[in-house]
Design a protein around this motif. Structure first.
Motif, mmCIF file in Angstrom:
data_model
loop_
_atom_site.group_PDB
_atom_site.id
_atom_site.type_symbol
_atom_site.label_atom_id
_atom_site.label_comp_id
_atom_site.label_asym_id
_atom_site.label_seq_id
_atom_site.Cartn_x
_atom_site.Cartn_y
_atom_site.Cartn_z
ATOM 1 N N LEU A 107 0.830 -1.203 0.000
ATOM 2 C CA LEU A 107 0.000 0.000 0.000
ATOM 3 C C LEU A 107 0.870 1.261 0.000
ATOM 4 N N SER A 108 1.932 1.256 0.797
ATOM 5 C CA SER A 108 2.840 2.402 0.812
ATOM 6 C C SER A 108 3.534 2.554 -0.533
ATOM 7 N N GLY A 109 3.917 1.411 -1.127
ATOM 8 C CA GLY A 109 4.601 1.449 -2.413
ATOM 9 C C GLY A 109 3.736 2.024 -3.515
ATOM 10 N N ARG A 110 2.465 1.677 -3.519
ATOM 11 C CA ARG A 110 1.556 2.247 -4.519
ATOM 12 C C ARG A 110 1.531 3.767 -4.403
ATOM 13 N N SER A 111 1.558 4.249 -3.165
ATOM 14 C CA SER A 111 1.528 5.698 -2.948
ATOM 15 C C SER A 111 2.844 6.330 -3.378
#
Length: 239
Positions: free
Chosen positions: A184-188
């Motif tokens: 989820l952090s990586g997508r952001s």
């Protein structure tokens, strides 16, 4: 007493340096800058980073634990083939998401989530505590309230999925909390999130939470599957 104070003051700087060495060497391996089979030496790394042999050895032990390198007698450290990497380590995931193969990594991680999280949602509907059910509903509402604040929305999104995995009652699923958080952090970080959360995604999070709260495993599983298919579609269309 004075020596102890100096040690305490120096510790954060030492940790920053250690993390920097791990970050630079690990990222270079995972992104292909340093190819499999390459040889690394403690002496070479000492010279590159300007640190002691002990510091370098400690950092390389961490990379060995990730299976990014292995020690070979009289040769030094050898970079492992990608098939040997600990692909569930959150740092390895983060580095892969920042590299040239990020599309494939997002796809494989999304497929993992599709396989796991619907079952986790069903498990949470069966086994979650009253407090966990209530917090899941509150987090789904917080996501909607924070829709205009990317940082707050991401924090609520991570907390929602981590709680769902933990509430499943399956320790194997719960162990994936950090993996999902990194996805989820990586997508952001990689700008793969829409400019604002899609209304459908907000609806699905609330529907999952409602199904868990209602102790309805079939509905929780179905709604989580719908949510993740929407995530997969968003990633594919972005690419």
């Amino acid at each position: 007493m004075q020596d102890r104070v100096v040690v305490e003051q120096d510790r954060p700087a030492a940790e920053v340096m250690n993390n920097r060495i791990i970050e630079v060497v690990g990222r270079d391996i995972v992104t292909g800058v340093t190819s499999p089979g390459s040889r690394l030496t403690l002496e070479g790394l000492q010279e590159k980073f300007g640190v002691s042999r002990t510091v370098v050895r400690d950092c390389m032990q961490i990379l060995e634990a990730m299976n990014l390198v292995y020690s070979k007698r009289r040769i030094g450290l050898v970079v492992q083939d990608p098939s040997r990497w600990n692909v569930y380590d959150p740092r390895v995931i983060g580095w892969r998401l920042s590299g040239p193969g990020r599309s494939e990594q997002f796809q494989s991680l999304t497929e993992l989530r599709i396989a796991v999280e619907p079952l986790a949602a069903a498990g949470a509907a069966r086994r979650a505590s009253p407090d966990q059910r209530e917090r899941l509903v509150l987090l789904s509402r917080r996501m909607r309230e924070a829709a205009a604040d990317p940082e707050a929305f991401l924090a609520a999104d991570i907390a929602f999925h981590a709680l769902l995995l933990q509430a499943s009652g399956n320790e194997m699923f719960a162990a994936l909390s950090e993996v999902v958080a990194e996805v989820l952090s990586g997508r952001s970080r990689q700008n793969l999130m829409p400019s604002g959360p899609r209304p459908e995604a907000l609806d699905e999070h609330e529907a999952v939470a409602a199904a868990v709260a209602a102790k309805d495993p079939a509905a929780a599983r179905a709604r989580m599957a719908d949510l993740l298919l929407e995530v997969e579609d968003a990633i594919l269309h972005h690419e």
